[in-house]
Every structure is written in structure tokens, then in C-alpha cells.
Design a protein around this motif. Structure first.
Motif, PDB file in Angstrom:
ATOM      1  N   SER A  67     -17.917  17.335 -22.121  1.00  0.00           N
ATOM      2  CA  SER A  67     -19.258  17.886 -22.358  1.00  0.00           C
ATOM      3  C   SER A  67     -20.311  16.791 -22.425  1.00  0.00           C
ATOM      4  O   SER A  67     -21.483  17.009 -22.091  1.00  0.00           O
ATOM      5  N   ILE A 166     -21.738  26.870 -23.585  1.00  0.00           N
ATOM      6  CA  ILE A 166     -22.184  25.620 -24.202  1.00  0.00           C
ATOM      7  C   ILE A 166     -22.644  25.900 -25.636  1.00  0.00           C
ATOM      8  O   ILE A 166     -23.513  26.748 -25.859  1.00  0.00           O
ATOM      9  N   ASN A 191     -17.136  24.335 -26.105  1.00  0.00           N
ATOM     10  CA  ASN A 191     -17.687  24.349 -24.746  1.00  0.00           C
ATOM     11  C   ASN A 191     -16.603  24.627 -23.704  1.00  0.00           C
ATOM     12  O   ASN A 191     -15.501  24.085 -23.780  1.00  0.00           O
TER      13      ASN A 191
END
Length: 425
Positions: A67, A166, A191
Motif C-alpha cells: 500500500s 483502501i 487494504n
């Protein structure tokens, strides 16, 4: 006797279906005999997005600290736009400081009584995968973790990624980030993206901000040197020079690991060999060697791609077979030669050659409207290899912009009238 004929007809019909399916299958330069333990993986040309290998690459899975590539993209974008400065001092909130002291997470210790530069936190996020450091950057950039996540979501949406989930800048579970969690989310949420999505993020990062590779190739760096919290950060990327999975003659210079209970062991890698850069992603690579399996899987994919396939390069302005000229019915000359707007690369199997590649272009039946100026966009060309389409990360990646090689003035009215008369006969 009749039953035997039925059996024969069934076999023939099955063969016809199989051959039809093969004819319609996209050319995906997939490395032969690749066997990886990861649940999902992909390899793509970093510049063009051509898919060179794929395994369950559209399946959405947890991505853990991979991420941070998206977070760092937004930080670099902000720096380039002048909103953030490398030497800007960052204040640390009590909650972010608390996250940084969680020994179950990868972190550099952040002290709420000290300030740190954007550059310090940036390097800690990439080299050491420091979770609190990247959260602190997000808060500094957007004003709060919630607002930064909104920016992350907007960014992937702008790239055409619609199935990503997210929740925070670091890739931790929401329960691990305390009050930095996104409002109204479960503590277990983390995520998620597909391997294809992650490859899109990585390619955007590498192409838009190539300076990131200067940091991701570092194996060691000091954080908070000279303080009680000083730490000599060591990279988690075991494919860099001097590390256990380093490959001679392969210039691996990034990119980002990821590890969590749900995500397993993940790795996005990038290598530039003989002037051709590819990006690889492996997700949930939990084999017998566990943490190291992600690097063994990446080695396998990289070796197979560079061994079994070769890049065919086209320079900017190159004329493409079957897409060399466009009609200009009302021009002084009725055609104009075309060239591509930027250099590109198409990978083919070793047994194939440049002659295997054919281009097609779309043009209206009426042709171009004169006058045409040099370097004017006049169309789009797409490529096939041995008659089969090539697969790309995104559909737009397959389209090559074609420009006019020279200007074409409009023919005078008498010439245009004469052409109309001749066309009748």
C-alpha cells in the motif's frame, strides 16, 4: 455403427471448439512452465503495461505494506507540486507516536516531542517499511488520515482502478492504527487490490517519479541518528545487491514488500535488464520457505520473462506496418505518412521476430480533414502478434497515438472538383 459415428463427430466438434478458443485467446507473453507458489502474480513491461506473465492477477487480495507505494506516489506528487518540501519539519501526534512503539509492527520510533523531515519519514517508509512514518506523512499532506485515504481512493479511481479497498496509508488492519482508522470501518479491514491493480500503481510510481528507485535500492540507512531512538534501517527487499536473493546480471532496484496475516508474504519488484524494465507482483507467496518464497517466486518470473521473450523496440516517429499512411481526400496530397508519438516496446517470444508484429489503425471512411499540420494527432494504432491481440494492464495502454509526419495543405477548389468528377467514373 451409428454410435461410433456419433463419437467421431463429438471428437471433431470438441477439436473445433478447442481450436476456436485458441484462436481467440489473447497473446500474453506468458513465460513457459512457470510454477510459483503465490496465490497471484503478474509481470508487465514497466513502460507500456504489456502483460508478460499472469496468475490470478485480477483476484482482489490483501496487499499489506505494498500500500505504501500508493501513499508515496501521492507524497511525491505533492512535493513536485510544491505543496510539501523535503526539509519540511513534521510534528508527530500522540497516536502516531503510540503506533510507532508497537513492537508487533515494523516501525522506526517517533517521538511526539521531536520533529522529523519529510525526507526522513519518506526514506523510513520505503527502506524500512515504517508504518507510523507513512501515516505521519499522510496526515501532513492531507490534514488527517481520513482525508489522506480519500486522496488515495481518488487517485486509484483516476487510474481506472475500481475494485480496490483502501483504509489507511500503511496497509495495516484498522484495529492496528487506533484513532487513525477510517470512520465506520471494521477493525479487521485492511487494504486490498488485485495483482494487476498493484502493478498499475507500481508502474505509475516508477514512470512518473523515477527518483523513487534511488531510495528503494538502498539496503541500509540511518534514522534519527544521534538520538536515543537512532536505528540503522535495513531493507526487507532480499533481491537487492548483497542480499540473499540477489541475482547477478539482474539490476533489481526496488520496489516494496508486504506482510500480514491475511496478505501472507507479498512483493512488488522491478528490474532493468539490458535497457528493458519490467515490474513483477507476487501475492500470498506462502510456500515451504514462507517469507523468502516471495523472492524465489519473483526470481522465477523474472528469469523466465528475460529468457523466453525479447523486446522489439520502436523509436519515436517510427512508421508502423499496416499503419503507415492516412487518407487526406481534400489535401494537395491525398495521403500523409504517420509515425508514433513516443517510443514503445512490444515483447515477443524468442522464436518470433519483428515480422510477427502487425499494426492496424482506425480511420473514418471520409478520411482526414485538410489542412493537416505536422505532428497533428491523426489516429490510433494497435498491435497484434501473429494475428493475436496483446494484453495490457489497461485497455488504453494498447492504443498507440499516431501523428502526421508532415503538413498537408488543402487542395484548391478546382482540384477537389476534378477529383469528384474522376471518382464518379
Amino acid at each position: 455403427m451409428f454410435n461410433k459415428w456419433k463419437q467421431k463427430l463429438a471428437i471433431i466438434f470438441s477439436m473445433i471448439l478447442m481450436l476456436s478458443a485458441m484462436a481467440l485467446a489473447p497473446v500474453q507473453a506468458q513465460a513457459a512452465n512457470v510454477n510459483i507458489s503465490a496465490k497471484a502474480g503478474i509481470a508487465v513491461d514497466a513502460q507500456t503495461g504489456q502483460i508478460l506473465y499472469s496468475k490470478n492477477s485480477s483476484k482482489v487480495l490483501p496487499i499489506a505494506s505494498m500500500s505504501k507505494m500508493l501513499s508515496i506516489y501521492i507524497i511525491l506528487k505533492s512535493i513536485h507540486e510544491g505543496k510539501l518540501k523535503w526539509d519540511q519539519r513534521v510534528h508527530i501526534s500522540d497516536n502516531v507516536a503510540k503506533i510507532s512503539r508497537n513492537k508487533e509492527l515494523t516501525n522506526v520510533v517517533l517521538n511526539a516531542k521531536r520533529t522529523y523531515t519529510v525526507r526522513d519519514l519518506y526514506k523510513a517508509s520505503l527502506i524500512y517499511s515504517a508504518n507510523a512514518a507513512v501515516i505521519a506523512l499522510g496526515v501532513t499532506q492531507a490534514g488527517s488520515s481520513e482525508k489522506f485515504v480519500n486522496e488515495m481512493r481518488s487517485q486509484v479511481k483516476a487510474w481506472g482502478i475500481t475494485d480496490a479497498k483502501i483504509y489507511n496509508a500503511a496497509g495495516l488492519t484498522e484495529g492496528e492504527v487506533g484513532t487513525e482508522a477510517y470512520p465506520n470501518t471494521a477493525k479487521s479491514a485492511e487494504n486490498e487490490m488485485s495483482a494487476k491493480d498493484v502493478a498499475v500503481v507500481a508502474s505509475k510510481l516508477v514512470n512518473d517519479y523515477p527518483e523513487v528507485l534511488k531510495t528503494t535500492k538502498e539496503t541500509n540507512a540511518w534514522f534519527a541518528k544521534g538520538t536515543d531512538d537512532a536505528i540503522d534501517m535495513t531493507t526487507h527487499n532480499e533481491m537487492l545487491s548483497g542480499k540473499d536473493y540477489y541475482m547477478k546480471d539482474y539490476n533489481v532496484d526496488g520496489l516494496k514488500t508486504g506482510t500480514s496475516n491475511k496478505a501472507g508474504n507479498c512483493f512488488t519488484g522491478t528490474v532493468n535488464k539490458n535497457g528493458s524494465r519490467i515490474i513483477t507482483v507476487v501475492m500470498h507467496a506462502n510456500g515451504r520457505n514462507k517469507a523468502d518464497d516471495r523472492f524465489a517466486n519473483t526470481q522465477t518470473i523474472m528469469k523466465e520473462v528475460y529468457t523466453n521473450f525479447k523486446p522489439i523496440r520502436y523509436k519515436k516517429g517510427a512508421q508502423l506496418k499496416k499503419a503507415t499512411s492516412f487518407k487526406v481526400p481534400e489535401g494537395k496530397t491525398t495521403t500523409v505518412k504517420a509515425g508514433i508519438s513516443q517510443p514503445t516496446t512490444i515483447w515477443v517470444a524468442n522464436k518470433q521476430s519483428k515480422q510477427s508484429i502487425r499494426f492496424t489503425s482506425k480511420q473514418s471512411k471520409k478520411g482526414l480533414t485538410a489542412p493537416v499540420t505536422k505532428n497533428q494527432k491523426i489516429g490510433i494504432a494497435t498491435a497484434k502478434v501473429d494475428g493475436k491481440r496483446i494484453t495490457y494492464l489497461q485497455s488504453e495502454d494498447a492504443k498507440l497515438q499516431v501523428l502526421a509526419k508532415k503538413s498537408v495543405e488543402k487542395a484548391n477548389i478546382f482540384v477537389r472538383m476534378w477529383r469528384s468528377v474522376v471518382s464518379v467514373f
